[in-house]
Design an enzyme around this catalytic site. Structure first.
Site: not given
Ligand code: UD1
Length: 422
Positions: A22-23, A117, A122, A308, A400
């Site tokens: 999915k991701n 979620c 985030r 995850d 989802r």
């Molecule tokens: C994250 C997970 C990913 C998982 C997905 C869904 C990690 C590194 N990433 O990806 O493996 O599949 O959730 O659950 O494990 N952040 C900021 N600013 C930004 C973007 C991110 O502060 O612009 C922070 C987020 O709040 C978080 C961290 O960076 O604490 C990592 O986030 P990110 O990898 O971007 O999240 P996802 O892409 O959602």
């Protein structure tokens, strides 16, 4: 509203086939916006999230069709107004990744800030900074990002202060059509990033180093038609492996890539589960009806232990012998499953980003509530291991990210069914 009813106690036995990730699929779908020729994605999961992304892309002018079950064709021949409204973005974060491709192709876009979620703040600041470094001018207004690149996007040196999967992917999606070279330092190394790089390269992009901490992208003028197979879903594979650890049994997980789950196999062996790598696409998980041992886990960006799979691992060690410490380093609010697991008799204490789980001998079935995607499947795992009946409510979270969960678990011998209505 649908609920899932589980009568726990059955060991899991047999084979299970894993779907495409999915991701990865969601970001690959966003890549279709970059090109006026069709992109065919095979091994595509059919999930609420992929359907939701398809809806957004259709709104943006992409023709989306499903073919032969697991293939999807996306054709962004002529784009509509580059506007992604709140209603089509709010349910999940991956939708925000349409901003970069829209900017690259149309020079302007208006995209709602994302939902997803409920597992923490985030933010998307790193996404916006990366696009700004490439020449985008972005204003935030009433929950929307208003972006323009009147002179087009250009290459840039981007050094991420910490690893972000979403921001790395977003920068790649924008940079492939930017003028000149973009270098991403401290890029996320998840297999889904390597998958996106492979798909973009099949479309004619020039991306080097996808899957490593340094990605170099040389912009091209336009992309072309391509066919790409979505990487197997390592989180779905890991979830079934942990379900076997919780219930006992002997299951061969097929159509996955066991090499993507090294950190999980390490922790599963630490708790006493047998993990046998069968070949490049299958892994066999064997667990006797003995209780697992306790072990500590800390979530980390890839190749560390995936956030995850944290909730599912917690469900397993609820019945382990001894105490396990689980540290969540990626998201600040990702223990919402802990109070629900406690309703089944688990002994969990949460202090900030750390949870201490004292294993108990028996869990007892009870009604519980799903709070987010991975949390909800952890409740299913605990229910499979508990004595008596567990009722999981709000299962739309599960839909989802897990295609055919009850069917697949049922085929392995679980007593699980979905019921509709009040
Ligand atoms: C994250 C997970 C990913 C998982 C997905 C869904 C990690 C590194 N990433 O990806 O493996 O599949 O959730 O659950 O494990 N952040 C900021 N600013 C930004 C973007 C991110 O502060 O612009 C922070 C987020 O709040 C978080 C961290 O960076 O604490 C990592 O986030 P990110 O990898 O971007 O999240 P996802 O892409 O959602």
């Amino acid at each position: 509203m649908d609920r899932i009813l589980i009568n726990g106690g059955n060991p899991l036995k047999g084979d299970v086939r894993i779907n495409g990730a999915k991701n990865s699929a969601l970001k690959l779908m966003a890549a279709s916006l970059l090109c006026d020729e069709p992109l065919t994605l095979t091994n595509m999961p059919d999930l609420a999230d992929t359907r939701f992304m398809a809806q957004l892309l259709k709104h943006l002018g992409v023709e989306v069709s499903r073919q032969n079950g697991s293939s999807m064709v996306l054709h962004a021949k002529a784009l509509a107004e580059p506007y992604a409204p709140y209603d089509l973005v709010r349910k999940m974060r991956a939708t925000f990744n349409v901003l970069g491709p829209l900017l690259a192709r149309r020079g302007r876009a208006r995209v709602s800030l994302p939902g997803g979620c409920a597992i923490g703040a985030r933010p998307v600041d790193l996404h916006l900074k990366a696009l700004e470094a490439m020449g985008a001018q972005i204003e935030l207004d009433e929950g929307y990002a208003l972006a323009k690149a009147p002179k087009g996007l250009h290459g840039a040196m981007i050094n991420f202060p910490f690893v972000s999967v979403g921001a790395t992917e977003h920068a790649m999606l924008a940079a492939v059509l930017a003028r000149g070279e973009t270098v991403l330092e401290n890029a996320a190394r998840e297999p889904e990033i390597a998958d996106l790089a492979a798909c973009l390269n099949a479309m004619g992009a020039r991306v080097e180093g996808g899957g490593s901490a340094r990605i170099i992208i040389t912009g091209v003028d336009h992309l072309n038609s391509a066919t790409h197979r979505v990487v197997p879903d390592r989180i779905e594979a890991g979830t079934y492996a942990l379900a076997v650890a919780a219930t006992g049994g002997d299951v061969c997980i097929k159509n996955c890539d066991p090499a993507h789950l090294g950190a999980l196999w390490d922790r599963m062996r630490a708790i006493g589960v047998s993990v046998q790598l069968v070949d490049e696409q299958s892994v066999r998980i064997i667990q006797s009806d003995r209780r697992c041992q306790a072990a500590d886990v800390e979530t980390q960006a890839y190749p560390g232990f995936p956030t995850d799979l944290q909730a599912q691992f917690m469900a397993v060690v609820c019945r382990a012998e001894g105490a396990s410490i689980i540290r969540e380093t990626i998201f600040e609010n990702r223990f919402m499953h802990a109070p629900e697991l406690s309703r089944l008799g688990a002994d969990i204490t949460v202090h900030g980003r750390e949870a201490v789980v004292h294993g108990v001998e028996v869990l007892h079935g009870a009604p519980v509530m799903a709070t987010d995607l991975r949390a909800s499947v952890s409740l299913v795992i605990a229910g499979l291991a508990a004595k008596g009946q567990t009722e999981v409510n709000r299962v739309y979270h599960l839909d989802r990210g897990f295609e055919g969960l009850e069917r697949k678990l049922g085929a392995l011998g679980a007593d699980i069914k979905r019921v509709s209505g009040p």
